[in-house]
Design a protein around this motif. Structure first.
Motif, PDB file in Angstrom:
ATOM      1  N   ALA A 185      43.311 -59.833 -43.625  1.00 39.57           N
ATOM      2  CA  ALA A 185      43.161 -60.896 -42.627  1.00 39.57           C
ATOM      3  C   ALA A 185      43.523 -60.348 -41.249  1.00 39.57           C
ATOM      4  O   ALA A 185      44.701 -60.186 -40.919  1.00 39.57           O
ATOM      5  CB  ALA A 185      44.037 -62.087 -42.987  1.00 39.57           C
ATOM      6  N   LYS A 187      43.701 -61.481 -38.378  1.00 37.28           N
ATOM      7  CA  LYS A 187      44.514 -62.232 -37.418  1.00 37.28           C
ATOM      8  C   LYS A 187      45.993 -61.844 -37.502  1.00 37.28           C
ATOM      9  O   LYS A 187      46.735 -62.055 -36.545  1.00 37.28           O
ATOM     10  CB  LYS A 187      44.326 -63.735 -37.626  1.00 37.28           C
ATOM     11  CG  LYS A 187      44.944 -64.266 -38.908  1.00 37.28           C
ATOM     12  CD  LYS A 187      44.722 -65.773 -39.010  1.00 37.28           C
ATOM     13  CE  LYS A 187      45.718 -66.395 -39.952  1.00 37.28           C
ATOM     14  NZ  LYS A 187      45.087 -67.090 -41.090  1.00 37.28           N
ATOM     15  N   HIS A 240      35.447 -66.164 -40.340  1.00 36.16           N
ATOM     16  CA  HIS A 240      36.113 -67.445 -40.599  1.00 36.16           C
ATOM     17  C   HIS A 240      36.220 -68.283 -39.337  1.00 36.16           C
ATOM     18  O   HIS A 240      35.982 -67.790 -38.239  1.00 36.16           O
ATOM     19  CB  HIS A 240      37.558 -67.178 -41.046  1.00 36.16           C
ATOM     20  CG  HIS A 240      37.688 -66.817 -42.484  1.00 36.16           C
ATOM     21  ND1 HIS A 240      37.831 -67.748 -43.471  1.00 36.16           N
ATOM     22  CD2 HIS A 240      37.700 -65.606 -43.092  1.00 36.16           C
ATOM     23  CE1 HIS A 240      37.937 -67.130 -44.636  1.00 36.16           C
ATOM     24  NE2 HIS A 240      37.856 -65.834 -44.436  1.00 36.16           N
ATOM     25  N   ARG A 294      34.300 -73.285 -47.477  1.00 41.72           N
ATOM     26  CA  ARG A 294      35.759 -73.413 -47.597  1.00 41.72           C
ATOM     27  C   ARG A 294      36.108 -74.840 -47.994  1.00 41.72           C
ATOM     28  O   ARG A 294      35.741 -75.798 -47.318  1.00 41.72           O
ATOM     29  CB  ARG A 294      36.438 -73.065 -46.278  1.00 41.72           C
ATOM     30  CG  ARG A 294      37.941 -73.270 -46.357  1.00 41.72           C
ATOM     31  CD  ARG A 294      38.666 -72.546 -45.276  1.00 41.72           C
ATOM     32  NE  ARG A 294      40.099 -72.877 -45.308  1.00 41.72           N
ATOM     33  CZ  ARG A 294      40.989 -72.334 -44.512  1.00 41.72           C
ATOM     34  NH1 ARG A 294      40.613 -71.430 -43.620  1.00 41.72           N
ATOM     35  NH2 ARG A 294      42.265 -72.673 -44.573  1.00 41.72           N
ATOM     36  N   HIS A 334      35.465 -70.953 -51.218  1.00 37.61           N
ATOM     37  CA  HIS A 334      36.647 -70.342 -50.610  1.00 37.61           C
ATOM     38  C   HIS A 334      37.787 -71.358 -50.545  1.00 37.61           C
ATOM     39  O   HIS A 334      37.568 -72.520 -50.222  1.00 37.61           O
ATOM     40  CB  HIS A 334      36.293 -69.885 -49.194  1.00 37.61           C
ATOM     41  CG  HIS A 334      37.421 -69.199 -48.493  1.00 37.61           C
ATOM     42  ND1 HIS A 334      38.499 -69.882 -47.975  1.00 37.61           N
ATOM     43  CD2 HIS A 334      37.647 -67.896 -48.245  1.00 37.61           C
ATOM     44  CE1 HIS A 334      39.334 -69.001 -47.438  1.00 37.61           C
ATOM     45  NE2 HIS A 334      38.845 -67.800 -47.578  1.00 37.61           N
ATOM     46  N   HIS A 393      42.055 -71.471 -49.239  1.00 37.43           N
ATOM     47  CA  HIS A 393      43.242 -70.785 -48.688  1.00 37.43           C
ATOM     48  C   HIS A 393      44.340 -71.834 -48.623  1.00 37.43           C
ATOM     49  O   HIS A 393      44.194 -72.828 -47.928  1.00 37.43           O
ATOM     50  CB  HIS A 393      42.919 -70.218 -47.310  1.00 37.43           C
ATOM     51  CG  HIS A 393      44.113 -69.652 -46.579  1.00 37.43           C
ATOM     52  ND1 HIS A 393      44.693 -68.454 -46.927  1.00 37.43           N
ATOM     53  CD2 HIS A 393      44.828 -70.124 -45.535  1.00 37.43           C
ATOM     54  CE1 HIS A 393      45.713 -68.211 -46.113  1.00 37.43           C
ATOM     55  NE2 HIS A 393      45.820 -69.213 -45.262  1.00 37.43           N
ATOM     56  N   SER A 425      50.739 -70.202 -46.251  1.00 34.77           N
ATOM     57  CA  SER A 425      51.283 -68.925 -45.801  1.00 34.77           C
ATOM     58  C   SER A 425      52.698 -68.716 -46.307  1.00 34.77           C
ATOM     59  O   SER A 425      53.425 -69.683 -46.532  1.00 34.77           O
ATOM     60  CB  SER A 425      51.313 -68.878 -44.273  1.00 34.77           C
ATOM     61  OG  SER A 425      50.060 -68.544 -43.775  1.00 34.77           O
ATOM     62  N   GLY A 476      44.589 -65.955 -48.602  1.00 40.01           N
ATOM     63  CA  GLY A 476      45.772 -65.104 -48.470  1.00 40.01           C
ATOM     64  C   GLY A 476      47.010 -65.960 -48.611  1.00 40.01           C
ATOM     65  O   GLY A 476      47.030 -66.912 -49.374  1.00 40.01           O
ATOM     66  N   GLY A 477      48.051 -65.578 -47.866  1.00 41.81           N
ATOM     67  CA  GLY A 477      49.257 -66.401 -47.855  1.00 41.81           C
ATOM     68  C   GLY A 477      50.398 -65.881 -48.691  1.00 41.81           C
ATOM     69  O   GLY A 477      51.426 -66.543 -48.832  1.00 41.81           O
ATOM     70  N   GLU A 532      42.646 -62.461 -49.534  1.00 43.98           N
ATOM     71  CA  GLU A 532      42.704 -62.159 -48.106  1.00 43.98           C
ATOM     72  C   GLU A 532      44.140 -62.000 -47.598  1.00 43.98           C
ATOM     73  O   GLU A 532      44.586 -62.760 -46.759  1.00 43.98           O
ATOM     74  CB  GLU A 532      42.022 -63.290 -47.329  1.00 43.98           C
ATOM     75  CG  GLU A 532      40.595 -63.541 -47.757  1.00 43.98           C
ATOM     76  CD  GLU A 532      39.993 -64.755 -47.094  1.00 43.98           C
ATOM     77  OE1 GLU A 532      38.786 -64.712 -46.800  1.00 43.98           O
ATOM     78  OE2 GLU A 532      40.706 -65.753 -46.862  1.00 43.98           O
ATOM     79  N   GLY A 570      47.040 -60.854 -45.333  1.00 47.37           N
ATOM     80  CA  GLY A 570      47.240 -60.312 -43.996  1.00 47.37           C
ATOM     81  C   GLY A 570      48.676 -59.840 -43.893  1.00 47.37           C
ATOM     82  O   GLY A 570      48.993 -58.653 -43.938  1.00 47.37           O
ATOM     83  N   ARG A 571      49.585 -60.843 -43.841  1.00 44.97           N
ATOM     84  CA  ARG A 571      51.015 -60.575 -43.754  1.00 44.97           C
ATOM     85  C   ARG A 571      51.502 -59.603 -44.831  1.00 44.97           C
ATOM     86  O   ARG A 571      52.301 -58.709 -44.544  1.00 44.97           O
ATOM     87  CB  ARG A 571      51.748 -61.916 -43.934  1.00 44.97           C
ATOM     88  CG  ARG A 571      53.245 -61.860 -43.809  1.00 44.97           C
ATOM     89  CD  ARG A 571      53.846 -63.179 -44.313  1.00 44.97           C
ATOM     90  NE  ARG A 571      53.046 -64.316 -43.914  1.00 44.97           N
ATOM     91  CZ  ARG A 571      53.264 -65.061 -42.825  1.00 44.97           C
ATOM     92  NH1 ARG A 571      54.277 -64.787 -42.055  1.00 44.97           N
ATOM     93  NH2 ARG A 571      52.479 -66.080 -42.537  1.00 44.97           N
ATOM     94  N   TYR A 617      51.648 -61.224 -37.201  1.00 46.73           N
ATOM     95  CA  TYR A 617      51.806 -62.419 -36.351  1.00 46.73           C
ATOM     96  C   TYR A 617      52.868 -62.259 -35.266  1.00 46.73           C
ATOM     97  O   TYR A 617      53.438 -63.246 -34.820  1.00 46.73           O
ATOM     98  CB  TYR A 617      52.078 -63.667 -37.212  1.00 46.73           C
ATOM     99  CG  TYR A 617      51.018 -63.856 -38.272  1.00 46.73           C
ATOM    100  CD1 TYR A 617      49.723 -64.219 -37.919  1.00 46.73           C
ATOM    101  CD2 TYR A 617      51.288 -63.624 -39.614  1.00 46.73           C
ATOM    102  CE1 TYR A 617      48.730 -64.348 -38.872  1.00 46.73           C
ATOM    103  CE2 TYR A 617      50.304 -63.745 -40.584  1.00 46.73           C
ATOM    104  CZ  TYR A 617      49.026 -64.110 -40.202  1.00 46.73           C
ATOM    105  OH  TYR A 617      48.042 -64.225 -41.155  1.00 46.73           O
TER     106      TYR A 617
HETATM  107  C1  LIG Z   1      45.656 -66.736 -42.191  1.00 47.28           C
HETATM  108  C2  LIG Z   1      44.651 -66.566 -43.259  1.00 47.28           C
HETATM  109  C3  LIG Z   1      44.795 -65.542 -44.187  1.00 47.28           C
HETATM  110  C4  LIG Z   1      45.955 -64.587 -44.204  1.00 47.28           C
HETATM  111  O1  LIG Z   1      47.172 -65.216 -44.394  1.00 47.28           O
HETATM  112  P1  LIG Z   1      48.489 -64.313 -44.673  1.00 47.28           P
HETATM  113  O2  LIG Z   1      49.582 -65.312 -44.756  1.00 47.28           O
HETATM  114  O3  LIG Z   1      48.624 -63.404 -43.496  1.00 47.28           O
HETATM  115  O4  LIG Z   1      48.242 -63.577 -45.927  1.00 47.28           O
HETATM  116  C5  LIG Z   1      43.808 -65.387 -45.144  1.00 47.28           C
HETATM  117  N1  LIG Z   1      42.735 -66.208 -45.191  1.00 47.28           N
HETATM  118  C6  LIG Z   1      42.575 -67.210 -44.295  1.00 47.28           C
HETATM  119  C7  LIG Z   1      41.381 -68.070 -44.397  1.00 47.28           C
HETATM  120  C8  LIG Z   1      43.522 -67.431 -43.307  1.00 47.28           C
HETATM  121  O5  LIG Z   1      43.357 -68.429 -42.449  1.00 47.28           O
END
Ligand SMILES: *Cc1c(COP(=O)(O)O)cnc(C)c1O
Length: 463
Positions: A94, A96, A138, A185, A235, A237, A240, A277-278, A320, A322-323, A421
């Motif tokens: 991810a 972002k 996204h 989504r 999809h 999500h 987090s 993700g999350g 997905e 990210g963190r 972040y």
């Molecule tokens: C923010 C986000 C992620 C990543 O979240 P993390 O907590 O960083 O793993 C993945 N998919 C979507 C759609 C998001 O909005």
């Protein structure tokens, strides 16, 4: 996770203020490997190093505040996710959480895909050579320009977020003479166990289309009729900084139920599901995150079981994180400035950055750890709050932590787990100059995002 422990301590034996801390650590010089990047270690002199380079030399060369990314650790985590999910699944980082061209190249080399959610992130990804078909786009309000850019560049999928967007993307794809691969989504109604502001799976939220009352099924119905779209999957999500797999279990069950309903109604088995993700990381020693292989195993089993029960072919899974990839790989290095002891409360330690380089504490009440890294100390630990230099009393970096009581201006302290972040949410509040990101690996350090300068600020100010 507020704890109300009132341990006996050297300076505050009578009354301990409300806070997030537990007892002072047994050894205030120790670095918990859970919260520090892989190659971070304390050398014989007591100084901390990363990638074989001491923090004093790093501060000297790159200044403070600055983010230092352990490239070895980043690549290892990316690879661990890729390996854990194997060939029947895709890992989309991810963007972002933190995106730069070096990061894109590392991801590409380690075999990961990439999520973007703006034209700027897409441009960064493409300019660093990420193949477009490995990018997912996204966002709950993609502009016409962004959709056009995404389709023209050939992104692997666009994740549709509303009824209006289903039509918008279909029209733009058709006018460009193409069919765009898309996912829809959905919001599954799962409440992830995390801070309210960063949970995103309640129905009362801006993202996605609700599974409840047949909305998502209606979205599938519409997408399947439009020539400009190739619907490849669903999809979800759910939030987090999640540690408990139960939320993913419910989400997977509900998404698979939708796939079964789509099969029953349209005779189509959608080939993919994305579980988002999350996944949580350790910000303090109290956090216990799961390893990628445990997560992959758990998700794979849930989806396989639900699909068998519904007599569906198991779809290709994507995730997905990210963190969970970038978060633990970086720390922010600060120089200590003013120190203000407040008798019976705590000691305020000011650093040369603050909410402009880490907004998460102010925004989400996030917890962080901190350590004195330029030297060790035998002094008693003291309860501190690490604050920034901004004109805002909420400008807190670390709410409650322990540092040695001989801490002095000029010492270097570091806040671990700031890879996600922090730089990506950094601001110019008070016309602060956003810090650089420096990649460190095998005794070499190189800037991957340079420090902002006052010329950068003035360049935008054209009045
Ligand atoms: C923010 C986000 C992620 C990543 O979240 P993390 O907590 O960083 O793993 C993945 N998919 C979507 C759609 C998001 O909005």
């Amino acid at each position: 996770m507020s704890r109300s422990a009132h341990p006996a301590g050297p300076r505050h034996a009578d009354v301990w203020p409300e806070g997030h801390y537990s007892a002072p650590p047994a050894d205030v010089n120790a670095l918990d490997p859970k919260v520090w990047a892989q190659t971070v270690t304390r050398t014989d002199t007591g100084e901390v190093s990363v990638g074989g380079i001491g923090v004093a030399a790093l501060a000297e060369e790159f200044g403070t505040p600055a983010y230092f990314v352990d490239e070895t650790d980043f690549r290892a985590r990316a690879r661990a996710w890729r390996t854990a999910f194997g060939h029947d699944a895709d890992v989309f980082y991810a963007g972002k959480a933190f995106l730069s061209r070096a990061i894109v190249r590392w991801l590409h080399e380690e075999g990961l895909n990439l999520d973007v959610c703006s034209g700027g992130e897409l441009t960064t990804a493409l300019s660093a050579g990420m193949p477009a078909d490995r990018i997912a786009f996204h966002g709950n309000n993609k502009s016409t320009d962004e959709i056009t850019q995404a389709i023209e560049s050939g992104v692997g999928r666009i994740v549709l977020d509303s009824f209006q967007e289903i039509v918008r993307v279909a029209h733009i794809a058709q006018s460009l003479g193409t069919r765009q691969r898309v996912q829809i989504r959905v919001t599954v109604g799962v409440e992830a166990h995390t801070h309210e502001f960063i949970a995103t799976a309640h129905e009362d939220q801006k993202f996605g289309i609700a599974l409840a009352d047949g909305q998502a099924a209606e979205a599938v119905r519409r997408a399947l009729t439009l020539d400009g779209l190739e619907l490849i999957g669903i999809h979800s999500h759910i939030g987090s900084q999640i540690f408990d797999m139960a939320g993913f279990e419910v989400a997977a069950r509900r998404v698979v139920a939708l796939l079964a309903a789509v099969r029953d109604e349209h005779g189509v088995e959608l080939p993919e599901i994305d579980l988002g993700g999350g996944l949580g990381i350790a910000y303090t020693s109290d956090d216990d995150p799961r390893e990628p292989h445990e997560i992959a195993k758990a998700l794979g089993e849930i989806v396989t079981r639900e699909c068998e029960a519904a007599r569906l072919r198991t779809p290709r899974i994507s995730v997905e994180p990210g963190r969970a990839i970038v978060g633990p790989t970086a720390f922010t290095l600060y120089e200590v400035g003013t120190i203000k002891p407040l008798e019976g409360l705590r000691t305020y330690v000011s650093v040369d950055g603050g909410m402009s380089d880490n907004i998460r504490t102010a925004l989400y009440d996030a917890e962080y750890s901190v350590a004195l890294v330029s030297r060790t100390s035998d002094a008693e630990p003291m309860l501190v709050r690490v604050v920034g230099k901004h004109c805002e009393s909420g400008d807190i970096v670390v709410k409650d932590a322990f540092l040695p009581s001989d801490l002095a201006p000029g010492d270097l302290i570091a806040v671990p787990a700031t890879g996600a972040y922090c730089r990506s949410m950094a601001s110019n509040y008070n016309h602060a100059l956003r810090p650089p990101v420096v990649a460190v690996r095998d005794g070499e350090a190189r800037v991957i995002v340079r420090r902002e300068t006052e010329e950068d600020l003035l360049r935008l100010d054209v009045g």
